[in-house]
Design a protein around this motif. Structure first.
Motif, PDB file in Angstrom:
ATOM      1  N   TYR A 144       0.863  -1.181   0.000  1.00 38.03           N
ATOM      2  CA  TYR A 144       0.000   0.000   0.000  1.00 38.03           C
ATOM      3  C   TYR A 144       0.895   1.225   0.000  1.00 38.03           C
ATOM      4  N   PRO A 145       1.008   1.929  -1.115  1.00 40.77           N
ATOM      5  CA  PRO A 145       2.076   2.921  -1.295  1.00 40.77           C
ATOM      6  C   PRO A 145       2.069   4.095  -0.331  1.00 40.77           C
ATOM      7  N   LEU A 146       0.931   4.465   0.203  1.00 45.38           N
ATOM      8  CA  LEU A 146       0.944   5.655   1.057  1.00 45.38           C
ATOM      9  C   LEU A 146       1.327   5.335   2.496  1.00 45.38           C
ATOM     10  N   ARG A 147       1.513   4.065   2.804  1.00 44.51           N
ATOM     11  CA  ARG A 147       2.002   3.730   4.141  1.00 44.51           C
ATOM     12  C   ARG A 147       3.451   4.175   4.261  1.00 44.51           C
ATOM     13  N   LYS A 148       3.812   4.574   5.465  1.00 41.79           N
ATOM     14  CA  LYS A 148       5.160   5.117   5.634  1.00 41.79           C
ATOM     15  C   LYS A 148       6.217   4.032   5.486  1.00 41.79           C
ATOM     16  N   ASP A 149       5.858   2.777   5.725  1.00 37.31           N
ATOM     17  CA  ASP A 149       6.859   1.723   5.629  1.00 37.31           C
ATOM     18  C   ASP A 149       6.875   1.073   4.251  1.00 37.31           C
ATOM     19  N   PHE A 150       6.224   1.703   3.285  1.00 34.49           N
ATOM     20  CA  PHE A 150       6.188   1.132   1.927  1.00 34.49           C
ATOM     21  C   PHE A 150       7.556   1.295   1.268  1.00 34.49           C
ATOM     22  N   LYS A 151       8.074   0.186   0.751  1.00 38.24           N
ATOM     23  CA  LYS A 151       9.348   0.248   0.024  1.00 38.24           C
ATOM     24  C   LYS A 151       9.090  -0.189  -1.416  1.00 38.24           C
ATOM     25  N   LYS A 167       2.047  10.410  -2.994  1.00 40.93           N
ATOM     26  CA  LYS A 167       3.295   9.848  -2.457  1.00 40.93           C
ATOM     27  C   LYS A 167       4.476  10.735  -2.834  1.00 40.93           C
ATOM     28  N   ILE A 168       4.454  11.256  -4.058  1.00 40.73           N
ATOM     29  CA  ILE A 168       5.541  12.143  -4.497  1.00 40.73           C
ATOM     30  C   ILE A 168       5.633  13.345  -3.559  1.00 40.73           C
ATOM     31  N   ALA A 169       4.466  13.853  -3.150  1.00 38.69           N
ATOM     32  CA  ALA A 169       4.432  15.045  -2.305  1.00 38.69           C
ATOM     33  C   ALA A 169       5.239  14.846  -1.043  1.00 38.69           C
ATOM     34  N   GLU A 170       5.267  13.618  -0.544  1.00 40.69           N
ATOM     35  CA  GLU A 170       5.939  13.374   0.735  1.00 40.69           C
ATOM     36  C   GLU A 170       7.458  13.486   0.619  1.00 40.69           C
ATOM     37  N   SER A 171       7.961  13.438  -0.615  1.00 39.50           N
ATOM     38  CA  SER A 171       9.409  13.528  -0.772  1.00 39.50           C
ATOM     39  C   SER A 171       9.838  14.860  -1.387  1.00 39.50           C
ATOM     40  N   LYS A 172       8.919  15.785  -1.534  1.00 39.69           N
ATOM     41  CA  LYS A 172       9.252  17.088  -2.112  1.00 39.69           C
ATOM     42  C   LYS A 172       9.066  18.164  -1.047  1.00 39.69           C
ATOM     43  N   THR A 173       9.889  19.222  -1.140  1.00 39.25           N
ATOM     44  CA  THR A 173       9.648  20.342  -0.238  1.00 39.25           C
ATOM     45  C   THR A 173       8.394  21.073  -0.706  1.00 39.25           C
ATOM     46  N   TYR A 174       7.900  21.957   0.142  1.00 41.12           N
ATOM     47  CA  TYR A 174       6.621  22.603  -0.177  1.00 41.12           C
ATOM     48  C   TYR A 174       6.629  23.338  -1.511  1.00 41.12           C
ATOM     49  N   PRO A 175       7.644  24.193  -1.785  1.00 39.52           N
ATOM     50  CA  PRO A 175       7.604  24.866  -3.109  1.00 39.52           C
ATOM     51  C   PRO A 175       7.815  23.901  -4.255  1.00 39.52           C
ATOM     52  N   PHE A 232      -5.828  18.328   1.701  1.00 50.25           N
ATOM     53  CA  PHE A 232      -5.695  17.966   3.103  1.00 50.25           C
ATOM     54  C   PHE A 232      -4.217  17.792   3.383  1.00 50.25           C
ATOM     55  N   LEU A 233      -3.701  18.637   4.261  1.00 48.87           N
ATOM     56  CA  LEU A 233      -2.259  18.652   4.492  1.00 48.87           C
ATOM     57  C   LEU A 233      -1.989  18.332   5.953  1.00 48.87           C
ATOM     58  N   VAL A 234      -1.084  17.381   6.165  1.00 42.47           N
ATOM     59  CA  VAL A 234      -0.618  17.090   7.516  1.00 42.47           C
ATOM     60  C   VAL A 234       0.851  17.441   7.558  1.00 42.47           C
ATOM     61  N   SER A 235       1.223  18.243   8.545  1.00 43.58           N
ATOM     62  CA  SER A 235       2.611  18.665   8.646  1.00 43.58           C
ATOM     63  C   SER A 235       3.200  18.115   9.933  1.00 43.58           C
ATOM     64  N   ASP A 236       4.489  17.757   9.880  1.00 46.82           N
ATOM     65  CA  ASP A 236       5.156  17.311  11.108  1.00 46.82           C
ATOM     66  C   ASP A 236       6.245  18.293  11.526  1.00 46.82           C
ATOM     67  N   GLY A 237       6.211  19.492  10.962  1.00 48.27           N
ATOM     68  CA  GLY A 237       7.177  20.508  11.359  1.00 48.27           C
ATOM     69  C   GLY A 237       8.400  20.564  10.471  1.00 48.27           C
ATOM     70  N   SER A 238       8.536  19.634   9.539  1.00 51.77           N
ATOM     71  CA  SER A 238       9.702  19.651   8.652  1.00 51.77           C
ATOM     72  C   SER A 238       9.391  20.467   7.403  1.00 51.77           C
ATOM     73  N   ASN A 239      10.293  20.424   6.426  1.00 50.66           N
ATOM     74  CA  ASN A 239      10.084  21.221   5.223  1.00 50.66           C
ATOM     75  C   ASN A 239       9.366  20.435   4.130  1.00 50.66           C
TER      76      ASN A 239
END
Lengths: 348, 143, 365
Positions: free
Chosen positions: B135-142, C49-57, C312-319
């Protein structure tokens, strides 16, 4: 002028005298002249198709505010020829699960009746390839043969879209054949003959569109449906059925369908001209020029309709055919009959 | 949105916490009370949240949070309902019988986050292919 | 032994009128459709998923690529979400420019809808008329940000560049000519008997069903429910403009089609007002170099041309976003399609699909 008028008749006459000089028997001379006529008609069809494809694109471009083909030759007239070569060079794909024979036979079988229609049309004064006394009857019986080949194409392709397209063709053609025939019957009643030359001759003073306007409108609508042209292009139905019956055809096989469509269009327009627009009658210009001028005017009308109307829905099409056109054409027939009787009565 | 209505509901029916937030009304509810709360939110005349806007889920590594966003066309207020579920074999009861809109949204959450929606009429991988693993959106997805 | 068998007609992902890569499996009975099943995901790129590895801008360009027909609104929705989280003030001028761009984008998107609806019913000529007008909007965009499709024009705290000098007269010219050009479409298509027969009373979406299925945007308003994020939860500076919320009540394809024209009219009004009161000044507010958002969640909505677009945005304080979810309006709107298309003819399925106006980049994300 006289020379132009008699141009084709003279060519045929010249061929006859030439062969008579070689002391050939009469039957062979007639056969050769007939073959010459067939070659001329095929040439005419091909030239017509090339012009019409170009014309259609230009008209579509004009309606849609774009130039249309404009690269090859003046105003892009050679575009169709280039396209023909492209189609000839295309790979011929037959789907593995297709019914090979039916699939292969369908395109020529669509095209052959389309050519056969031309046999009885009076193109000009004394310019009827075959002067049949049941000319009109022949026309409609041949024209309805096309239906079968559409169904063959739809069935043989082994494709659901093609099959649906084929079914639609049959339903549409059968429903619209009836008003088409009924609309023409009014003219036949007035003339009292099925011979197309007789019908043209009867319009020397007044065109039948004035006597039979309703019949003409019915004929035009039903003929558009018979031709499978927009807004009645349901068998092709690009937006729903991808390309309908044509889906699996490629290269020259597809081009034959395309060619048949244009051939049919010219034939239908020619019959319309013969029946309602006085055939080749007209002042100043040679008769055959008048004929083609009228034919092209009707084709122009077909094209404008196609490029401005959305497609009708299949059940609306049926309703329109059975519930409106057929009763209307029957009423027209009745009125014509009454009119003829009154006319006879007045003349004593 | 009136916080007092929410607090009234809270005192009357279930275990819900109001999370203070400057932008929206946020409430968190226990998994067991979720469907009941949703029924109340939809049907109670003073709430009347008839438009389900969104369902999504967040993976907080030790638990999942399911987030529902609702809007009331009648009163013009919106609410964010959050529901915490366990990380092991996450599952929750569907609300697609209440809100038909939830059908596709729950499918998406199931597809990408792997949360099972109990008694969902047609739970399937909606975006990814049927044979996709993980499930790709899980944080442990590799990958 | 011959027996009757159900036919399953697979429409798409390669099909002339599924608006991209939408696929549905139709079970027809003759020409009547008895069942429709949606299959989506052919354009899924895992944007969340891509969003989680990109900075906000860095994520701004990805928002363009969801709804590529109305991407300015997507830019706007995303940057506003972050501005709201950070509490950044956006300069007045930037807000006005954003509204102008968003409304132009909306017109462009509705033009595509009208064009595709026309072409799906084989009214090919209208396609050209609508695209001719859209071309002018794209020219305006190109003038402003150098790009015609995927703009990435909006920035956190403002916009990328100021409007060029020639923009305002060109935009005014477009707005003034627009109603007349739309009349051409009405003359050729809207009044056509065949078109009306194929859209009036077809695919009726009753208001309660629309709300239950979460349908938003013009599709919902055509069913008689006046819900528009711009009016109901005003964002940006939409509360300053005087515009009506067009609503139609039949909920059929024809109303959904006409509602787009009403909306374009209102968008023109908004643009006119915005051009009139466009203030001078900065186009970018004070934004920290490294954007870090304090922990928390937010759900921010804007009105895209397809409906309510939610971030819907969840932030953990990082960039980088901890989790970013996008509520694609067409994705939810498509959920009602199987229900809506049931019982109509195959040809109606096409017009119903066209009238729902999905854009697959955003359905699949």
């Amino acid at each position: 002028m006289e020379l132009l008028e008699r141009l084709f008749v003279n060519i045929a006459g010249l061929a006859r005298t030439l062969m008579a000089g070689w002391s050939l028997p009469n039957s062979i001379i007639e056969l050769v002249v007939l073959i010459l006529g067939i070659i001329a008609i095929i040439g005419l069809i091909i030239v017509d198709a090339i012009i019409l494809v170009w014309l259609e694109r230009k008209i579509a471009g004009f309606i849609q505010e774009r130039p249309g083909p404009n690269r090859l030759g003046p105003a892009g007239v050679f575009q169709t020829i280039a396209d023909t070569f492209k189609l000839l060079g295309k790979e011929d794909v037959i789907p593995r699960s297709a019914d090979r024979w039916v699939f292969r036979l369908a395109p020529p079988l669509v095209f052959v009746p389309a050519i056969m229609l031309y046999a009885v049309i009076p193109f000009g004064k004394d310019m009827v390839p075959v002067d049949l006394n049941v000319g009109l009857f022949y026309c409609f019986s041949i024209a309805s043969l096309g239906t079968m080949s559409f169904l063959m194409a739809g069935w043989g392709s082994h494709n659901k879209y093609s099959l649906l397209g084929g079914m639609r063709t049959v339903a549409q053609m059968i429903s619209y054949e009836i008003p088409l025939l009924l609309s023409v019957l009014g003219v036949v009643m007035i003339v009292g003959s099925l011979n197309l030359s007789d019908i043209v001759a009867a319009q020397k003073n007044v065109w039948f569109i004035i006597i039979q306007p309703v019949a003409f409108i019915i004929y035009l609508i039903a003929a558009t449906a018979e031709l499978n042209r927009g807004p009645f292009d349901l068998p092709e139905g690009e937006q729903e059925l991808v390309a309908g019956v044509y889906t699996e055809f490629s290269g020259m096989r597809w081009a034959l369908f395309f060619l048949a469509e244009y051939t049919n269009m010219v034939a239908t327009a020619a019959i319309a001209v013969t029946l309602f627009f006085g055939g080749w009658h007209g002042p100043w210009l040679p008769s055959w020029m008048w004929f083609f001028l009228k034919v092209y005017l009707i084709i122009f009308f077909f094209m404008v309709i196609k490029w401005t109307y959305p497609r009708i829905r299949v059940d609306h099409l049926m309703h329109f055919g059975w519930k409106f056109l057929i009763p209307l054409s029957l009423a027209n027939l009745l009125l014509t009959g009454v009119g003829i009787e009154i006319y006879r009565f007045m003349r004593g | 949105m009136h916080p007092e209505i929410i607090s009234k509901l809270a005192s009357r029916y279930f275990s819900l916490t109001i999370i203070p937030d400057q932008h929206t009304t946020k409430i968190q509810v226990e998994e067991n009370d979720m469907v009941y709360l949703m029924e109340q939110l939809k049907n109670a005349p003073e709430l009347h949240f008839e438009l389900l806007l969104d369902i999504t889920a967040v993976d907080y590594k030790d638990h999942y949070m399911i987030v529902y966003n609702l809007f009331s066309l009648k009163h013009g207020h919106k609410i964010m309902v959050m529901c915490r579920i366990a990380h092991e074999n996450p599952s929750i009861v569907t609300i697609s019988d209440l809100y038909p809109a939830a059908e596709v949204l729950e499918c998406e959450v199931y597809d990408l986050m792997g949360i099972e929606f109990i008694s969902h009429p047609n739970l399937r991988r909606i975006l990814l292919s049927e044979d996709f693993e993980g499930y790709p959106l899980r944080k442990d997805f590799k990958n | 032994m011959p027996r009757t068998q159900e036919l399953n007609l697979n429409m798409g992902p390669q099909h002339p009128s599924t608006h991209g890569v939408f696929r549905c499996v139709i079970t027809p009975d003759g020409e009547t459709v008895t069942r429709v099943e949606n299959h989506i995901g052919y354009l899924h790129r895992g944007i969340e998923k891509i969003a989680e590895s990109k900075t906000y801008p860095q994520f701004i360009p990805y928002t363009d690529r969801m709804d590529y027909l109305c991407s300015m609104v997507y830019n706007q929705g995303y940057v506003e979400t972050i501005e709201k989280m950070l509490g950044i003030e956006v300069p007045e001028r930037a807000e006005y420019i954003r509204v102008i761009m968003a409304e132009l984008s909306r017109i462009a998107s509705h033009l595509v809808m009208v064009a595709t609806m026309a072409i799906d019913l084989a009214g090919t000529s209208n396609w050209m008329y609508c695209f001719r007008e859209r071309e002018k909007i794209l020219d305006l965009f190109e003038m402003t940000c150098g790009s015609r499709m995927t703009f990435s024009y909006m920035r956190i705290g403002g916009v990328a560049e100021d409007l060029p000098e020639e923009f305002i007269p060109a935009c005014r010219k477009f707005i003034n000519e627009f109603p007349e050009k739309m009349n051409e479409v009405h003359e050729l298509l809207t009044g056509n008997e065949i078109f009306q027969a194929r859209t009036k009373g077809i695919g009726i979406l009753p208001p309660d069903m629309a709300v239950a299925y979460g349908v938003t945007g013009p599709n919902l308003r055509a069913s008689g429910v006046p819900y528009d994020v711009r009016k109901n939860q005003p964002y940006s500076i939409y509360d300053r403009f005087d515009f009506k919320l067009p609503v139609r009540f039949n909920g059929d394809c024809f109303d959904r089609y006409l509602l787009r024209f009403d909306e374009m009219e209102q968008s023109c009004r908004i643009i006119e007002q915005a051009l009139d009161s466009l203030p001078e000044g900065e186009i970018k507010g004070k934004v920290p170099k490294m954007i870090k958002i304090p922990p928390g969640e937010i759900y921010h909505q804007v009105e895209s041309s397809k409906g309510a677009l939610g971030f819907f945005l969840v932030s953990d304080g990082s960039n980088k976003p901890y989790r970013l979810h996008v509520r694609g309006p067409s994705f939810v709107n498509m959920g009602v399609f199987p229900e809506l298309a049931k019982g109509w003819k195959i040809q109606d399925v096409i017009s119903i699909l066209a009238s729902l106006d999905p854009v697959l980049g955003e359905v699949d994300r």
